[in-house]
Design a protein around this motif. Structure first.
Motif, PDB file in Angstrom:
ATOM      1  N   GLY A  17       0.934  -0.736   0.457  1.00 62.03           N
ATOM      2  CA  GLY A  17       0.005   0.226   0.115  1.00 62.03           C
ATOM      3  C   GLY A  17       0.821   0.974  -0.132  1.00 62.03           C
ATOM      4  N   ALA A  18       2.132   1.429   0.535  1.00 64.45           N
ATOM      5  CA  ALA A  18       2.907   2.158   0.275  1.00 64.45           C
ATOM      6  C   ALA A  18       3.095   2.452  -0.982  1.00 64.45           C
ATOM      7  N   ARG A  19       2.754   1.911  -2.081  1.00 67.24           N
ATOM      8  CA  ARG A  19       3.186   2.528  -3.891  1.00 67.24           C
ATOM      9  C   ARG A  19       2.032   3.488  -3.855  1.00 67.24           C
ATOM     10  N   PHE A  20       1.036   3.490  -3.396  1.00 64.88           N
ATOM     11  CA  PHE A  20      -0.270   3.923  -3.619  1.00 64.88           C
ATOM     12  C   PHE A  20      -0.403   4.977  -3.214  1.00 64.88           C
ATOM     13  N   HIS A  21      -0.052   5.995  -2.079  1.00 60.96           N
ATOM     14  CA  HIS A  21      -0.684   7.124  -1.980  1.00 60.96           C
ATOM     15  C   HIS A  21       0.189   8.263  -2.166  1.00 60.96           C
ATOM     16  N   PRO A  22      -0.826   9.443  -2.703  1.00 59.29           N
ATOM     17  CA  PRO A  22      -0.036  10.873  -3.773  1.00 59.29           C
ATOM     18  C   PRO A  22       1.700  11.202  -2.919  1.00 59.29           C
ATOM     19  N   MET A  23       2.762  11.901  -3.104  1.00 62.16           N
ATOM     20  CA  MET A  23       2.424  11.782  -4.702  1.00 62.16           C
ATOM     21  C   MET A  23       3.011  10.390  -4.997  1.00 62.16           C
ATOM     22  N   GLN A  24       2.556   9.636  -6.461  1.00 61.27           N
ATOM     23  CA  GLN A  24       3.331   8.264  -6.212  1.00 61.27           C
ATOM     24  C   GLN A  24       4.178   8.518  -7.581  1.00 61.27           C
ATOM     25  N   GLN A  25       5.183   7.388  -8.291  1.00 58.99           N
ATOM     26  CA  GLN A  25       6.206   7.564  -8.284  1.00 58.99           C
ATOM     27  C   GLN A  25       6.598   8.915  -9.433  1.00 58.99           C
ATOM     28  N   GLY A  26       5.354   8.602 -10.439  1.00 59.88           N
ATOM     29  CA  GLY A  26       5.913   9.963 -11.693  1.00 59.88           C
ATOM     30  C   GLY A  26       5.701  11.140 -11.649  1.00 59.88           C
ATOM     31  N   PRO A  27       4.657  11.207 -10.431  1.00 62.58           N
ATOM     32  CA  PRO A  27       4.300  12.897 -10.329  1.00 62.58           C
ATOM     33  C   PRO A  27       5.411  13.916  -9.408  1.00 62.58           C
ATOM     34  N   GLN A  28       5.631  12.493  -8.311  1.00 67.37           N
ATOM     35  CA  GLN A  28       6.133  13.059  -7.308  1.00 67.37           C
ATOM     36  C   GLN A  28       8.504  13.197  -8.380  1.00 67.37           C
ATOM     37  N   ALA A  30      14.785  20.978  -9.156  1.00 63.36           N
ATOM     38  CA  ALA A  30      16.005  21.246  -8.782  1.00 63.36           C
ATOM     39  C   ALA A  30      16.519  22.252 -10.544  1.00 63.36           C
ATOM     40  N   LEU A  31      15.495  22.457 -11.776  1.00 62.17           N
ATOM     41  CA  LEU A  31      15.173  23.096 -12.735  1.00 62.17           C
ATOM     42  C   LEU A  31      14.924  24.930 -12.545  1.00 62.17           C
ATOM     43  N   GLY A  32      13.994  25.035 -11.568  1.00 59.49           N
ATOM     44  CA  GLY A  32      13.383  26.022 -11.788  1.00 59.49           C
ATOM     45  C   GLY A  32      11.914  26.475 -12.302  1.00 59.49           C
ATOM     46  N   LEU A  33      11.949  25.522 -12.894  1.00 63.55           N
ATOM     47  CA  LEU A  33      10.639  25.311 -13.128  1.00 63.55           C
ATOM     48  C   LEU A  33       9.664  25.591 -12.589  1.00 63.55           C
ATOM     49  N   ASP A  34       8.125  25.894 -13.407  1.00 61.18           N
ATOM     50  CA  ASP A  34       6.843  26.031 -12.116  1.00 61.18           C
ATOM     51  C   ASP A  34       6.235  24.363 -11.654  1.00 61.18           C
ATOM     52  N   VAL A  35       5.697  24.308 -10.802  1.00 62.21           N
ATOM     53  CA  VAL A  35       5.201  23.212  -9.393  1.00 62.21           C
ATOM     54  C   VAL A  35       3.793  23.219 -10.041  1.00 62.21           C
ATOM     55  N   SER A  36       3.302  24.089  -9.745  1.00 60.09           N
ATOM     56  CA  SER A  36       1.790  24.791  -9.295  1.00 60.09           C
ATOM     57  C   SER A  36       0.710  23.483  -9.719  1.00 60.09           C
ATOM     58  N   THR A  37       1.145  23.128 -11.192  1.00 59.10           N
ATOM     59  CA  THR A  37      -0.079  22.193 -11.994  1.00 59.10           C
ATOM     60  C   THR A  37       0.592  20.508 -11.390  1.00 59.10           C
ATOM     61  N   VAL A  38       1.409  20.682 -11.254  1.00 55.57           N
ATOM     62  CA  VAL A  38       1.865  18.744 -11.029  1.00 55.57           C
ATOM     63  C   VAL A  38       1.520  18.101  -9.624  1.00 55.57           C
ATOM     64  N   PHE A  39       0.806  17.261  -9.699  1.00 53.56           N
ATOM     65  CA  PHE A  39       0.739  16.439  -7.814  1.00 53.56           C
ATOM     66  C   PHE A  39       0.088  15.040  -8.422  1.00 53.56           C
TER      67      PHE A  39
END
Length: 393
Positions: free
Chosen positions: A365-376, A384-393
């Protein structure tokens, strides 16, 4: 002393208190633990919610442990609450995880009360302390995007929604949830509110048939026409992007949730060592135990950093990034540790009566809580690159 043992010794709060000491939440949990452990297999085998354990948690005063003392609660901080959940998980994974969902719904307003002097949260916290309310979280439905429909009606909003993964739903009092108001003046907005589980428009659906964590009672909750009054809406926010409240949620909730998973991995480790000691010893078995302890220590260190951040940091994008990196590390290393525990125990660990295969299923079950692997990973890379993260979740 192994790194695992050394870290456990540094973070342990389950020592027996002296007669003049007030026991910590973890020490109370340790006393309840044997009864929880005795019921764990039955709950798992029959998909039975751990209701008796929640009654014991209420009777022991742990339901309101995180409520600030000046509002009538136990005044426990994040460190103490995490230690409590880890201890519970050593005995029953399902109890620990489902109780973590309640605990973080208490800890978030408690943090806002103590750090932000947020007066609106006081009535809820006082009710938790006085009435021993169990708060439900539908995190599977109510992450940043939100879910469900809110329709404006006279004096409030009519809600239609189906909330999944609602742990402890059979015993919950208030569902802390939200819905999307599509027709909001400035575009779709997510409304946040509490729904009484006794509302005639709320129905519990018997849906929780899962691989692991079978005793959590994480059924779907159907809300069909319940009206939330305007004054019952705690927050309105733009849909589909981070809001400051969600940075607080990330910082406070995830150390608590992953304390439960860390406790599962620690329990598996202890079982594996005891079982491996009965096997014909070989270099291979010894190496498996060493690799297991190494993975577990990595999970413990990552979790300790999550707790440190929750106790000391200021919520925001950078803090969320650090928390979610650590959340990914706890999950990765805890899962790896339990996999190695099962292998180190040998064929005996494959039997249900050994309890290891249940812990192996529960840790997934530890796999499935936010933020999962891809979005994280996307979030971390953008920070790290100084890009916008406001819609990444």
């Amino acid at each position: 002393m192994t790194p695992v043992a050394a870290l456990a010794e540094r973070t342990s709060t389950t020592e027996i208190p002296s007669p003049t000491q007030i026991p910590s939440p973890a020490q109370i949990a340790a006393k309840l633990g044997p009864d929880f452990a005795a019921r764990a297999s039955e709950a798992d085998a029959g998909d039975i919610f751990v209701a008796e354990n929640f009654k014991a948690l209420k009777d022991a005063g742990l339901v309101d442990a995180g409520v600030p003392a000046d509002l009538g609660g136990g005044g426990a901080g994040i460190t103490e609450l995490c230690a409590m959940l880890r201890e519970i998980a050593h005995h029953c994974s399902a109890t620990a995880l489902s109780f973590a969902m309640h605990t973080h719904q208490v800890a978030i307003p408690a943090w806002r009360w103590s750090r932000q002097q947020a007066a609106p949260v006081a009535p809820l916290l006082k009710r938790v302390a006085a009435e021993k309310l169990v708060l439900l979280s539908s995190g599977g439905s109510d992450w940043v995007a939100g879910s469900g429909k809110a329709e404006k009606v006279e004096g409030g909003y009519r809600i239609s929604a189906r909330k999944v993964f609602t742990s402890a739903s059979p015993i919950g009092d208030l569902l802390m949830t939200g819905a999307v108001w599509e027709e909001a003046p400035d575009g779709p907005a997510v409304l946040h509110f509490a729904v009484p589980m006794k509302s005639p428009q709320v129905k519990l659906l018997d849906t929780w048939r899962a691989m692991g964590m079978r005793g959590t009672g994480s059924h779907d909750v159907l809300i069909d026409g319940h009206v939330v009054p305007e004054e019952g809406v705690a927050l309105k926010r733009k849909q589909g992007e981070w809001h400051p409240l969600f940075h607080i949620i990330s910082m406070i909730a995830f150390p608590l949730i992953y304390a439960a998973y860390l406790g599962v991995a620690e329990a598996a480790r202890d079982r594996a060592v005891a079982m491996a000691a009965k096997r014909r010893m070989s270099d291979h078995v010894v190496a498996l135990i060493g690799r297991m302890d190494t993975e577990l220590c990595a999970a413990q260190l990552a979790h300790a950093e999550m707790v440190r951040v929750a106790e000391t940091a200021t919520p925001g994008a950078a803090t969320t990034n650090e928390t979610m990196i650590c959340r990914a590390l706890v999950a990765r290393h805890a899962i790896a540790a339990v996999e190695l525990a099962l292998e180190a125990a040998g064929g005996a660990g494959f039997y249900r009566e050994a309890g290891l295969e249940r812990l192996f299923r529960d840790i997934q079950g530890a796999r499935f809580h936010p933020m999962q692997q891809g979005p994280q990973a996307d979030y971390a890379g953008r920070v790290a690159l100084g890009l916008d993260v406001s819609t990444v979740f």
